[in-house]
Design a protein around this motif. Structure first.
Motif, short mmCIF file in Angstrom:
data_model
loop_
_atom_site.label_atom_id
_atom_site.label_comp_id
_atom_site.label_asym_id
_atom_site.label_seq_id
_atom_site.Cartn_x
_atom_site.Cartn_y
_atom_site.Cartn_z
N SER A 335 6.89 44.42 11.38
CA SER A 335 6.95 43.03 10.97
C SER A 335 7.97 42.32 11.84
O SER A 335 9.10 42.81 11.99
N GLY A 337 10.92 40.41 13.17
CA GLY A 337 12.21 40.21 12.52
C GLY A 337 12.88 41.52 12.14
O GLY A 337 14.08 41.56 11.89
N TYR A 338 12.09 42.61 12.05
CA TYR A 338 12.64 43.94 11.77
C TYR A 338 13.59 44.33 12.90
O TYR A 338 13.30 44.05 14.06
N VAL A 340 16.19 43.29 10.86
CA VAL A 340 17.11 42.42 10.13
C VAL A 340 16.44 41.79 8.92
O VAL A 340 16.74 42.11 7.77
N SER A 341 15.51 40.86 9.15
CA SER A 341 14.82 40.21 8.02
C SER A 341 13.38 39.93 8.44
O SER A 341 13.11 39.61 9.61
N TYR A 342 12.47 40.05 7.50
CA TYR A 342 11.05 39.90 7.80
C TYR A 342 10.30 39.61 6.51
O TYR A 342 10.77 39.91 5.41
N LYS A 343 9.13 39.03 6.66
CA LYS A 343 8.28 38.73 5.50
C LYS A 343 7.28 39.86 5.28
O LYS A 343 6.91 40.57 6.21
N LYS A 344 6.87 40.00 4.02
CA LYS A 344 5.91 41.04 3.65
C LYS A 344 4.72 40.41 2.92
O LYS A 344 4.73 39.23 2.60
N GLY A 384 9.32 46.92 7.02
CA GLY A 384 9.63 46.50 8.39
C GLY A 384 8.75 47.21 9.40
O GLY A 384 8.16 46.59 10.28
N ASN A 414 2.49 38.16 11.57
CA ASN A 414 3.85 38.68 11.78
C ASN A 414 3.86 40.02 12.51
O ASN A 414 4.88 40.70 12.54
#
Length: 429
Positions: A335, A337-338, A340-344, A384, A414
């Protein structure tokens, strides 16, 4: 046999794929499993850390054999819980899994038993660690002592960066209690190679070699991740190096653990650096690597259940371990942003394309089922690292081309991947 796998990632999917092929497997359970594993096993919603519920389920279903795959439950003694309940189990007890759970323990073990590794010092106080750094030369290697999802190692190019790293690990507790103790290690250069070994506490059988790509970005840039892809075998792991490691690393480590009263049964993962002065140990893990399992297991000729049972029974010397004379490459679809931060929660399309495709595998790392239209279930992203796309080939170059071609069959919002897994091998061969 009724078999149960504890875990729910790409490593466990690769194990489940191999176990399901075994004539010995009559029924397969996975706790908690994932959307991919669900095609091979009955998944049960039990946490990998809930030893009491796991054991109760195994007893209720008359499970004959349990495979504890991830690092956290092994370090917490989940394998012990099954063994103490009289259930045959693959995976080391807690007192042996410490070889991964504590970097300081493994470094002290290597020093005591003359197992080649980097020079190091261990600290429990941030100020003392910083004072030591001031006496050393860059680059600096900082390792959180405990488990940190494969992300607890910092390689710092400057003293200021290293001091900030100590603050991050020991004071800010970026990795929680894993950072209560820090190992500061000599920086080594060379080729990295991973070799996983089956062990029954006495005999050790090394598997085929592999090489992981830890950094998030192309060209080994960006943050450390749980692994963005891997290939097998490593062309740099020669017969000469293998012989040296079998004598001075693998067998010596298993013998050392036995001498310490910590009999190691399961998979010993040896992360190696091939330096100018010879192979040196970077780290030990107490289980299959992820994503190394996704390229090593598809090349295994043996019935994996027979090998794992031999580890549990102490009869590994009766096994003739063999691998296919081919190559495998795994590209991780993550995903964006992995890590650190990511959408699922994005729907994954194209999975059916792999069902009848010989020499191609899709191993689920972070997926789950969600409700789709007309009451049908759909598979969505849930982590992620989402999917490991693995392909075989007669050579590494062919396997790499096959793997990247296969990534085009999968689509989700993503979607992110590295484009250079194994590329250095292409360039040199």
């Amino acid at each position: 046999m009724k078999i149960m796998i504890v875990g729910g990632g790409g490593r466990e999917h690769a194990i489940a794929w191999a176990v399901a092929k075994s004539p010995k497997c009559e029924k397969l359970y996975a706790a908690p499993g994932n959307a991919g594993i669900a095609e091979l096993a009955e998944c049960v919603d039990i946490s990998v850390m809930d030893a009491d519920s796991l054991v109760a389920f195994a007893k209720d279903k008359s499970v004959d054999f349990v495979i504890v795959a991830p690092d956290d439950p092994l370090a917490a003694g989940v394998a012990d819980a099954f063994l103490d309940a009289g259930i045959k189990t693959f995976g080391p007890r807690k007192n042996a899994a410490i070889i991964e759970a504590s970097k300081a323990f493994s470094k002290d073990l290597m020093k005591k038993y003359d197992i080649p590794s980097a020079a190091y010092e261990t600290f429990t106080d941030a100020d003392s660690a910083i004072k030591y750094l001031e006496t050393q030369e860059a680059p600096y290697v900082l390792k959180a002592d405990g488990l940190a999802l494969g992300k607890g190692v910092l390689i710092c190019q400057t003293l200021d960066e290293a001091k900030a790293g100590i603050q991050e690990i020991m004071v800010d507790k970026k990795f929680g209690d894993a950072g209560n103790k820090v190992v500061i290690e000599e920086f080594m250069t060379g080729r990295e190679v991973s070799v996983l070994c089956f062990s029954d506490g006495k005999t050790i059988l090394p598997m085929t070699s592999a090489q992981d790509h830890k950094r998030a970005g192309d060209g080994d840039t960006g943050l450390n991740t749980g692994g963005m892809g891997t290939f097998s075998p490593s062309p740099f792991y020669t017969d000469e190096i293998a012989k040296f490691c079998e004598e001075n690393v693998y067998q010596r480590t298993i013998d050392a653990m036995a001498a310490e009263g910590r009999e190691f049964k399961g998979v010993l993962f040896c992360g190696l650096m091939l330096t100018e002065k010879g192979p040196r140990v970077l780290e030990f893990n107490a289980r299959f690597g992820d994503p190394e399992a996704q390229v090593v297991i598809p090349r295994l000729k043996n019935d994996i259940v027979e090998v794992m049972e031999a580890c549990a029974d102490g009869t590994l010397d009766k096994i003739d371990l063999q691998f296919e004379d081919n190559a495998a490459v795994c590209v991780m679809l993550a995903s964006d942003g992995y890590p650190v931060s990511y959408k699922k929660g994005f729907e994954i399309k194209g999975l059916d394309a792999f069902k009848e495709k010989e020499g191609y595998f899709i191993f689920h790392s972070g997926t789950k089922f969600a409700d789709g239209e007309n009451g049908e279930k759909k598979v969505v992203t849930n982590g992620g690292r989402v999917l490991g796309v693995t392909a075989l080939g007669s050579t590494l170059k062919e396997a790499r081309a096959n793997a990247y071609k296969a990534t085009e069959l999968i689509d989700f919002d993503n979607k992110y991947m590295r484009h250079d897994i194994g590329k250095a091998i292409d360039d040199e061969n």
